[in-house]
Design a protein around this motif. Structure first.
Motif, PDB file in Angstrom:
ATOM      1  N   THR A 176     -14.521  48.419  44.484  1.00 35.80           N
ATOM      2  CA  THR A 176     -15.874  47.864  44.443  1.00 35.80           C
ATOM      3  C   THR A 176     -16.017  46.894  43.282  1.00 35.80           C
ATOM      4  N   ALA A 177     -15.446  47.251  42.144  1.00 36.31           N
ATOM      5  CA  ALA A 177     -15.515  46.381  40.966  1.00 36.31           C
ATOM      6  C   ALA A 177     -14.830  45.047  41.229  1.00 36.31           C
ATOM      7  N   ARG A 178     -13.756  45.082  42.015  1.00 35.67           N
ATOM      8  CA  ARG A 178     -12.984  43.855  42.254  1.00 35.67           C
ATOM      9  C   ARG A 178     -13.735  42.857  43.122  1.00 35.67           C
ATOM     10  N   VAL A 179     -14.746  43.310  43.884  1.00 34.77           N
ATOM     11  CA  VAL A 179     -15.496  42.386  44.736  1.00 34.77           C
ATOM     12  C   VAL A 179     -16.873  42.071  44.149  1.00 34.77           C
ATOM     13  N   LEU A 180     -17.075  42.384  42.875  1.00 34.24           N
ATOM     14  CA  LEU A 180     -18.298  41.973  42.198  1.00 34.24           C
ATOM     15  C   LEU A 180     -18.243  40.475  41.927  1.00 34.24           C
ATOM     16  N   SER A 181     -19.311  39.918  41.380  1.00 37.22           N
ATOM     17  CA  SER A 181     -19.356  38.488  41.087  1.00 37.22           C
ATOM     18  C   SER A 181     -19.912  38.256  39.683  1.00 37.22           C
ATOM     19  N   HIS A 182     -20.045  36.997  39.328  1.00 34.02           N
ATOM     20  CA  HIS A 182     -20.596  36.625  38.020  1.00 34.02           C
ATOM     21  C   HIS A 182     -22.046  37.084  37.855  1.00 34.02           C
ATOM     22  N   ASP A 183     -22.710  37.354  38.948  1.00 32.65           N
ATOM     23  CA  ASP A 183     -24.114  37.773  38.895  1.00 32.65           C
ATOM     24  C   ASP A 183     -24.273  39.289  38.777  1.00 32.65           C
ATOM     25  N   ASP A 184     -23.153  40.014  38.684  1.00 32.55           N
ATOM     26  CA  ASP A 184     -23.193  41.469  38.747  1.00 32.55           C
ATOM     27  C   ASP A 184     -22.835  42.116  37.407  1.00 32.55           C
TER      28      ASP A 184
END
Length: 305
Positions: A176-184
């Motif tokens: 899940t962490a790997r598919v986060l973004s700059h907005d997360d």
């Protein structure tokens, strides 16, 4: 390395010492440990006497004091003396037996909680709150002894208007962490700050460009090098017999402080969420009451037959 911390609040001197102790060299750690474990003795010592007790040199005592965030040993000694005086004024005589044991345990936990947030940097806290409030997604991670506090906090965030993910499986959390973004935001809770599973999640979040916020009991653990904002809290439980339970209490308090502060920044969303939750709880209670009434009717009818 000097800690460059402000003067600890009343009751927070030992908390500050313990939060920085692991970052010191072994000889300085011996000095710090004596200060944390035997403050009543240390306040009566000179720098040379403390050096002898710690099997080191007066120069190391001076360096250790500065590394712990104090101007020198006399400043450290003065802060310990201040806290001991305040603690003595508050201490009450406990009864003997089981009653005394239970009261003493509760008072020890209360004292620990009172000082557990003393080492939190207010600026780092405010910045972390702002980041969580504006994030598109929030991933909250805690493994091992930190798992229960993370799960409880995730629910508190969610029902107060800040949706939050907290996978119970470490691999799922890492993915899940790997598919986060700059907005997360990825909020990592680890008492030691060195849990390998938690660090792997933090690394994955960094790779994804997310903001990592760390919550640990120590000031300079491996997690600190990964976190954009580091919250240090609850080091004193490390000297408490029931360390794991105490860690959970302190983490819950720190996470609750974050959650409340975030809710205050997200007033509209928070109020909508609380209203929806209240309605849902009332519906659940009403359904339970209806089921109970129906069961009683069936039982009464069966009896009449």
């Amino acid at each position: 390395m000097n800690a460059s911390l402000g003067e600890p609040p009343l009751g927070g001197t030992i908390e500050q010492i313990l939060s920085l102790l692991p970052s010191l060299v072994p000889s300085a750690q011996r000095v710090a440990r004596l200060c944390a474990e035997r403050p009543q003795d240390v306040v009566e010592m000179s720098g040379a006497e403390l050096a002898e007790a710690a099997e080191t040199s007066p120069a190391t005592v001076s360096r250790a004091s500065r590394g712990l965030g104090f101007r020198g040993f006399q400043h450290l000694r003065m802060m310990l003396l201040r806290d001991l005086a305040a603690e003595g004024a508050q201490r009450q005589e406990c009864p003997t037996g089981t009653e005394g044991y239970l009261r003493s345990l509760a008072e020890s936990a209360g004292t620990m909680l009172q000082t557990s947030l003393a080492s939190v940097d207010p600026d780092a806290f405010d910045t972390a709150v702002a980041a969580i409030a504006r994030a598109r997604r929030v991933l909250l991670v805690g493994t091992g002894g930190s798992h229960a506090a993370a799960q409880a906090a995730a629910m508190a965030f969610t029902i107060n208007g800040r949706p939050c993910e907290a996978p119970s499986d470490g691999v799922v959390a890492q993915l899940t962490a790997r598919v986060l973004s700059h907005d997360d935001v990825c909020l990592v809770v680890s008492a030691s700050g060195a849990n390998s599973l938690s660090l792997a999640v933090a690394d994955a979040a960094i790779e994804a460009g997310a903001t990592v916020i760390g919550l640990s009991s120590f000031a300079r653990p491996p997690l600190a090098s990964r976190a954009a904002h580091m919250l240090v809290t609850g080091a004193r439980f490390q000297s408490w017999d029931q360390g794991t339970m105490a860690s959970g209490l302190v983490q819950l308090l720190a996470l609750n402080a974050l959650q409340i502060a975030v809710a205050e920044r997200m007033v509209d969303a928070s109020e909508r969420a609380r209203s929806a939750v209240r309605e849902e709880v009332l519906d659940l209670v009403a359904d339970d009451a209806t089921d109970t009434d129906e069961d009683e009717d069936v039982t009464a009818e069966g009896y009449r037959r």
